[in-house]
Design a protein around this motif. Structure first.
Motif, PDB file in Angstrom:
ATOM      1  N   ARG A  11       3.209  -7.671   3.521  1.00 28.42           N
ATOM      2  CA  ARG A  11       3.375  -6.677   4.577  1.00 28.42           C
ATOM      3  C   ARG A  11       3.301  -5.246   4.047  1.00 28.42           C
ATOM      4  NH1 ARG A  11       8.569  -9.051   7.997  1.00 28.42           N
ATOM      5  NH2 ARG A  11       7.596 -11.003   8.719  1.00 28.42           N
ATOM      6  N   ARG A  12       3.346  -5.106   2.720  1.00 29.86           N
ATOM      7  CA  ARG A  12       3.366  -3.757   2.150  1.00 29.86           C
ATOM      8  C   ARG A  12       2.144  -2.937   2.567  1.00 29.86           C
ATOM      9  NH1 ARG A  12       4.823  -6.229  -3.375  1.00 29.86           N
ATOM     10  NH2 ARG A  12       7.097  -6.048  -3.550  1.00 29.86           N
ATOM     11  N   PHE A  13       0.997  -3.594   2.674  1.00 27.58           N
ATOM     12  CA  PHE A  13      -0.218  -2.858   3.031  1.00 27.58           C
ATOM     13  C   PHE A  13      -0.037  -2.102   4.348  1.00 27.58           C
ATOM     14  CE2 PHE A  13      -2.028  -6.395   0.447  1.00 27.58           C
ATOM     15  CZ  PHE A  13      -2.561  -5.625  -0.581  1.00 27.58           C
ATOM     16  N   SER A  14       0.375  -2.819   5.389  1.00 23.40           N
ATOM     17  CA  SER A  14       0.518  -2.188   6.703  1.00 23.40           C
ATOM     18  C   SER A  14       1.752  -1.304   6.789  1.00 23.40           C
ATOM     19  CB  SER A  14       0.570  -3.261   7.799  1.00 23.40           C
ATOM     20  OG  SER A  14       1.660  -4.145   7.586  1.00 23.40           O
ATOM     21  N   GLU A  15       2.856  -1.751   6.191  1.00 23.43           N
ATOM     22  CA  GLU A  15       4.101  -0.990   6.295  1.00 23.43           C
ATOM     23  C   GLU A  15       4.040   0.341   5.553  1.00 23.43           C
ATOM     24  OE1 GLU A  15       7.145  -3.607   4.927  1.00 23.43           O
ATOM     25  OE2 GLU A  15       7.251  -4.738   6.818  1.00 23.43           O
ATOM     26  N   LEU A  16       3.271   0.394   4.458  1.00 21.99           N
ATOM     27  CA  LEU A  16       3.207   1.606   3.646  1.00 21.99           C
ATOM     28  C   LEU A  16       1.945   2.434   3.888  1.00 21.99           C
ATOM     29  CD1 LEU A  16       4.563   0.147   0.272  1.00 21.99           C
ATOM     30  CD2 LEU A  16       5.820   1.492   1.981  1.00 21.99           C
ATOM     31  N   GLY A  17       1.097   1.966   4.800  1.00 28.03           N
ATOM     32  CA  GLY A  17      -0.057   2.776   5.193  1.00 28.03           C
ATOM     33  C   GLY A  17      -1.300   2.603   4.359  1.00 28.03           C
ATOM     34  N   PHE A  18      -1.439   1.482   3.645  1.00 29.94           N
ATOM     35  CA  PHE A  18      -2.623   1.240   2.824  1.00 29.94           C
ATOM     36  C   PHE A  18      -3.724   0.553   3.629  1.00 29.94           C
ATOM     37  CE2 PHE A  18       0.595   1.803  -0.389  1.00 29.94           C
ATOM     38  CZ  PHE A  18      -0.078   2.378  -1.460  1.00 29.94           C
ATOM     39  N   LYS A  19      -4.946   0.959   3.397  1.00 32.89           N
ATOM     40  CA  LYS A  19      -6.094   0.249   3.953  1.00 32.89           C
ATOM     41  C   LYS A  19      -6.339  -0.971   3.077  1.00 32.89           C
ATOM     42  CE  LYS A  19     -11.060   0.546   4.813  1.00 32.89           C
ATOM     43  NZ  LYS A  19     -12.276   1.390   4.703  1.00 32.89           N
TER      44      LYS A  19
END
Length: 266
Positions: free
Chosen positions: A233-241
């Motif tokens: 979930r880190r990708f979406s939660e932290l704003g990474f594409k």
């Protein structure tokens, strides 16, 4: 933890072990030809052994050592020399002369690949939170000798800093590295990854936060990169594409400094 030498020791190994004990602030113990199991039983703690060609870490109760080895980096370097693509290099957009700050160094496989591409004019700095792991990797990068000159040169160019990246990032000037990279321990372990078993015992399991991502964006000139399990979930939660790799269990995510912003810290 105690620090000792190989069973067959000499003055050189004894002095190296004493220097390691002083730097790491753990007691030096004479080996006296005792087995690792005997040292564990007698002192009830982990052992760092200074051997002739490498440093070996034995966690309490284990007879299998953890030590530095370029491991997968060797294969990656060979592929890069042949002109083949490397997913990390592609995600980071690395070119000769660029600079990379690896906030989660580990065994330095990604930093080694980055160092090859950045070359003599570039800069690769790796941060490792665990003092023992940082010490093992710092010395391994300088002392491991491969038959591949390009690999040796890439390892030697890497600078290792021991500390917590959350703190070290705040002390860096704005836009001081082209790329800032994070490879935190996966929330979903990849069970087939045998080489990481020993590393997990020394790894720092800090959670990457929105505040740290914002700090990394301040330090980076071009982008920040995250490596994680494809279901993280880190990708979406932290704003990474998230860059989808259909056949891989781990993906890379990027945030461009002059483009997509990270999720606002709360």
């Amino acid at each position: 933890m105690i620090i000792s030498t190989a069973a067959r020791t000499n003055d050189v190994l004894d002095n190296r072990a004493k220097r390691a004990a002083e730097e790491l602030q753990h007691p030096f113990v004479k080996r006296r030809k005792r087995s690792i199991a005997s040292l564990h039983d007698m002192y009830g703690t982990d052992c760092l052994i200074v051997a002739k060609t490498r440093l070996e870490y034995y966690s309490f109760g284990s007879t299998e050592p953890f030590f530095f080895h370029p491991n997968s980096a060797s294969f990656r370097i060979k592929r890069l020399i042949r002109g083949e693509e490397d997913p990390f290099i592609e995600a980071a957009g690395l070119q000769p002369g660029m600079s990379l700050l690896d906030c989660t160094l580990g065994l330095a496989s990604d930093s080694i690949a980055a160092s090859l591409i950045a070359g003599k004019e570039g800069t690769v700095v790796g941060i490792e939170g665990n003092p023992v792991l940082a010490y093992i990797v710092k010395h391994g990068l300088k002392e491991w000798k491969s038959p591949l000159p390009e690999l040796n040169e890439a390892m030697e160019r890497i600078s290792v800093k021991q500390g917590h990246y959350q703190e070290l990032l705040t002390g860096l000037p704005d836009k001081s590295f082209d790329v800032v990279y994070f490879d935190p321990m996966f929330t979903k372990p990849i069970l087939s990854s045998e080489g990481i078993a020993g590393l997990r015992k020394l790894a720092v399991h800090d959670e990457l936060t929105k505040e740290t991502v914002q700090e990394a964006l301040r330090v980076a000139k071009q982008r920040i990169v995250l490596k994680d399990h494809y279901q993280s979930r880190r990708f979406s939660e932290l704003g990474f594409k998230q860059h989808i790799r259909p056949t891989s269990l781990f993906h890379y995510g990027t945030i461009e400094v002059d483009g997509t912003s990270a999720v606002s810290a709360k």
